[in-house]
Motif scaffolding. Sequence first.
Motif, PDB file in Angstrom:
ATOM      1  N   ILE A  25       0.828  -1.222   0.000  1.00  0.00           N
ATOM      2  CA  ILE A  25       0.000   0.000   0.000  1.00  0.00           C
ATOM      3  C   ILE A  25       0.858   1.267   0.000  1.00  0.00           C
ATOM      4  CG2 ILE A  25      -1.939  -1.180   1.091  1.00  0.00           C
ATOM      5  CD1 ILE A  25      -1.283   0.404   3.661  1.00  0.00           C
ATOM      6  N   ASN A  26       2.171   1.086  -0.127  1.00  0.00           N
ATOM      7  CA  ASN A  26       3.100   2.216  -0.240  1.00  0.00           C
ATOM      8  C   ASN A  26       3.024   3.151   0.974  1.00  0.00           C
ATOM      9  OD1 ASN A  26       5.130   3.599  -1.534  1.00  0.00           O
ATOM     10  ND2 ASN A  26       3.734   4.925  -2.649  1.00  0.00           N
ATOM     11  N   ILE A  27       3.226   2.562   2.143  1.00  0.00           N
ATOM     12  CA  ILE A  27       3.243   3.309   3.398  1.00  0.00           C
ATOM     13  C   ILE A  27       4.434   2.796   4.206  1.00  0.00           C
ATOM     14  CG2 ILE A  27       1.703   1.701   4.610  1.00  0.00           C
ATOM     15  CD1 ILE A  27       0.388   4.034   6.014  1.00  0.00           C
ATOM     16  N   THR A  28       4.983   3.607   5.069  1.00  0.00           N
ATOM     17  CA  THR A  28       6.135   3.153   5.858  1.00  0.00           C
ATOM     18  C   THR A  28       5.690   2.134   6.906  1.00  0.00           C
ATOM     19  OG1 THR A  28       5.943   4.880   7.539  1.00  0.00           O
ATOM     20  CG2 THR A  28       7.281   5.393   5.600  1.00  0.00           C
ATOM     21  N   ASN A  29       6.619   1.265   7.284  1.00  0.00           N
ATOM     22  CA  ASN A  29       6.337   0.297   8.350  1.00  0.00           C
ATOM     23  C   ASN A  29       5.913   1.023   9.623  1.00  0.00           C
ATOM     24  OD1 ASN A  29       7.058  -1.773   6.662  1.00  0.00           O
ATOM     25  ND2 ASN A  29       8.807  -2.458   7.868  1.00  0.00           N
ATOM     26  N   ALA A  30       6.586   2.143   9.911  1.00  0.00           N
ATOM     27  CA  ALA A  30       6.291   2.901  11.132  1.00  0.00           C
ATOM     28  C   ALA A  30       4.849   3.412  11.128  1.00  0.00           C
ATOM     29  CB  ALA A  30       7.261   4.057  11.282  1.00  0.00           C
ATOM     30  N   ILE A  34       1.642   2.283  13.528  1.00  0.00           N
ATOM     31  CA  ILE A  34       0.813   3.213  14.307  1.00  0.00           C
ATOM     32  C   ILE A  34      -0.661   2.878  14.123  1.00  0.00           C
ATOM     33  CG2 ILE A  34       0.040   5.629  14.390  1.00  0.00           C
ATOM     34  CD1 ILE A  34       3.028   6.386  13.861  1.00  0.00           C
ATOM     35  N   LEU A  35      -1.057   2.597  12.890  1.00  0.00           N
ATOM     36  CA  LEU A  35      -2.448   2.196  12.625  1.00  0.00           C
ATOM     37  C   LEU A  35      -2.769   0.870  13.310  1.00  0.00           C
ATOM     38  CD1 LEU A  35      -2.969   2.937   8.822  1.00  0.00           C
ATOM     39  CD2 LEU A  35      -4.186   3.978  10.729  1.00  0.00           C
ATOM     40  N   VAL A  43      -7.030   8.642   9.709  1.00  0.00           N
ATOM     41  CA  VAL A  43      -6.685   7.741   8.611  1.00  0.00           C
ATOM     42  C   VAL A  43      -7.144   8.400   7.315  1.00  0.00           C
ATOM     43  CG1 VAL A  43      -6.995   5.447   7.601  1.00  0.00           C
ATOM     44  CG2 VAL A  43      -7.075   5.711  10.073  1.00  0.00           C
ATOM     45  N   ARG A  44      -6.256   8.499   6.350  1.00  0.00           N
ATOM     46  CA  ARG A  44      -6.649   9.034   5.050  1.00  0.00           C
ATOM     47  C   ARG A  44      -7.550   8.024   4.351  1.00  0.00           C
ATOM     48  NH1 ARG A  44      -2.495  12.810   2.494  1.00  0.00           N
ATOM     49  NH2 ARG A  44      -1.132  13.308   4.236  1.00  0.00           N
ATOM     50  N   PHE A  45      -8.529   8.536   3.612  1.00  0.00           N
ATOM     51  CA  PHE A  45      -9.396   7.652   2.841  1.00  0.00           C
ATOM     52  C   PHE A  45      -8.591   6.856   1.823  1.00  0.00           C
ATOM     53  CE2 PHE A  45     -13.287  10.327   3.860  1.00  0.00           C
ATOM     54  CZ  PHE A  45     -13.838   9.363   4.692  1.00  0.00           C
ATOM     55  N   SER A  46      -7.552   7.459   1.261  1.00  0.00           N
ATOM     56  CA  SER A  46      -6.724   6.742   0.285  1.00  0.00           C
ATOM     57  C   SER A  46      -6.009   5.555   0.945  1.00  0.00           C
ATOM     58  CB  SER A  46      -5.716   7.685  -0.368  1.00  0.00           C
ATOM     59  OG  SER A  46      -4.881   8.281   0.605  1.00  0.00           O
ATOM     60  N   THR A  47      -5.586   5.728   2.202  1.00  0.00           N
ATOM     61  CA  THR A  47      -4.948   4.632   2.935  1.00  0.00           C
ATOM     62  C   THR A  47      -5.975   3.553   3.269  1.00  0.00           C
ATOM     63  OG1 THR A  47      -3.322   6.133   3.895  1.00  0.00           O
ATOM     64  CG2 THR A  47      -3.629   4.025   5.009  1.00  0.00           C
ATOM     65  N   LEU A  48      -7.149   3.973   3.713  1.00  0.00           N
ATOM     66  CA  LEU A  48      -8.221   3.026   4.026  1.00  0.00           C
ATOM     67  C   LEU A  48      -8.611   2.235   2.779  1.00  0.00           C
ATOM     68  CD1 LEU A  48     -10.182   1.935   6.156  1.00  0.00           C
ATOM     69  CD2 LEU A  48     -11.697   3.845   5.607  1.00  0.00           C
ATOM     70  N   GLU A  54      -6.083  -4.387  -0.566  1.00  0.00           N
ATOM     71  CA  GLU A  54      -5.071  -5.430  -0.351  1.00  0.00           C
ATOM     72  C   GLU A  54      -5.531  -6.528   0.600  1.00  0.00           C
ATOM     73  OE1 GLU A  54      -2.345  -5.888  -2.091  1.00  0.00           O
ATOM     74  OE2 GLU A  54      -2.792  -4.073  -3.229  1.00  0.00           O
ATOM     75  N   LEU A  55      -6.399  -6.193   1.536  1.00  0.00           N
ATOM     76  CA  LEU A  55      -6.884  -7.181   2.501  1.00  0.00           C
ATOM     77  C   LEU A  55      -8.222  -7.788   2.073  1.00  0.00           C
ATOM     78  CD1 LEU A  55      -5.956  -5.292   5.788  1.00  0.00           C
ATOM     79  CD2 LEU A  55      -4.776  -7.272   4.798  1.00  0.00           C
ATOM     80  N   ASN A  56      -8.739  -7.320   0.917  1.00  0.00           N
ATOM     81  CA  ASN A  56     -10.003  -7.819   0.390  1.00  0.00           C
ATOM     82  C   ASN A  56     -11.094  -7.764   1.450  1.00  0.00           C
ATOM     83  OD1 ASN A  56     -11.740  -8.865  -1.535  1.00  0.00           O
ATOM     84  ND2 ASN A  56     -11.282 -10.984  -0.987  1.00  0.00           N
ATOM     85  N   CYS A  57     -11.330  -6.550   1.973  1.00  0.00           N
ATOM     86  CA  CYS A  57     -12.313  -6.370   3.029  1.00  0.00           C
ATOM     87  C   CYS A  57     -13.043  -5.040   2.850  1.00  0.00           C
ATOM     88  CB  CYS A  57     -11.648  -6.443   4.403  1.00  0.00           C
ATOM     89  SG  CYS A  57     -10.499  -5.077   4.749  1.00  0.00           S
ATOM     90  N   GLN A  58     -13.980  -4.775   3.724  1.00  0.00           N
ATOM     91  CA  GLN A  58     -14.729  -3.526   3.741  1.00  0.00           C
ATOM     92  C   GLN A  58     -14.213  -2.652   4.878  1.00  0.00           C
ATOM     93  OE1 GLN A  58     -17.251  -2.532   1.565  1.00  0.00           O
ATOM     94  NE2 GLN A  58     -16.517  -4.315   0.426  1.00  0.00           N
ATOM     95  N   PRO A  59     -14.431  -1.317   4.804  1.00  0.00           N
ATOM     96  CA  PRO A  59     -13.996  -0.444   5.894  1.00  0.00           C
ATOM     97  C   PRO A  59     -14.532  -0.891   7.259  1.00  0.00           C
ATOM     98  CG  PRO A  59     -14.614   0.879   4.016  1.00  0.00           C
ATOM     99  CD  PRO A  59     -14.981  -0.539   3.677  1.00  0.00           C
ATOM    100  N   GLY A  60     -15.747  -1.399   7.277  1.00  0.00           N
ATOM    101  CA  GLY A  60     -16.336  -1.866   8.533  1.00  0.00           C
ATOM    102  C   GLY A  60     -15.624  -3.064   9.135  1.00  0.00           C
ATOM    103  N   ASP A  61     -14.855  -3.782   8.304  1.00  0.00           N
ATOM    104  CA  ASP A  61     -14.060  -4.900   8.821  1.00  0.00           C
ATOM    105  C   ASP A  61     -12.849  -4.383   9.594  1.00  0.00           C
ATOM    106  OD1 ASP A  61     -15.725  -6.815   7.570  1.00  0.00           O
ATOM    107  OD2 ASP A  61     -14.582  -6.629   5.711  1.00  0.00           O
TER     108      ASP A  61
END
Length: 69
Positions: A25-30, A34-35, A43-48, A54-61
Amino acid sequence: MGIIINLDVMMAKRKISLTELAERINITNANLSILKNNKAKAVRFSTLEALCRELNCQPGDLLEYQPDE
C-alpha cells in the motif's frame, strides 16, 4: 474508547506481515504500525481504500466504534 482499528485481526486472517502490507500500500512500516496499534489520530481515505483493496475487506471490517464508559 472511540474508534478502534482492527488491522491486526484482519492481517492475521489474511496471513500478511506488516512489512509486506506496508510495501503493497506504499506506506512506511512505522506509519502502518501506528495504525495497527491503535495509536493513529486519523486515517486518510486513500490509505483506508488501499488497505481494503489489499486485505479484500470492507472499511467496517477494519473500523469499530466503542463508546466511552
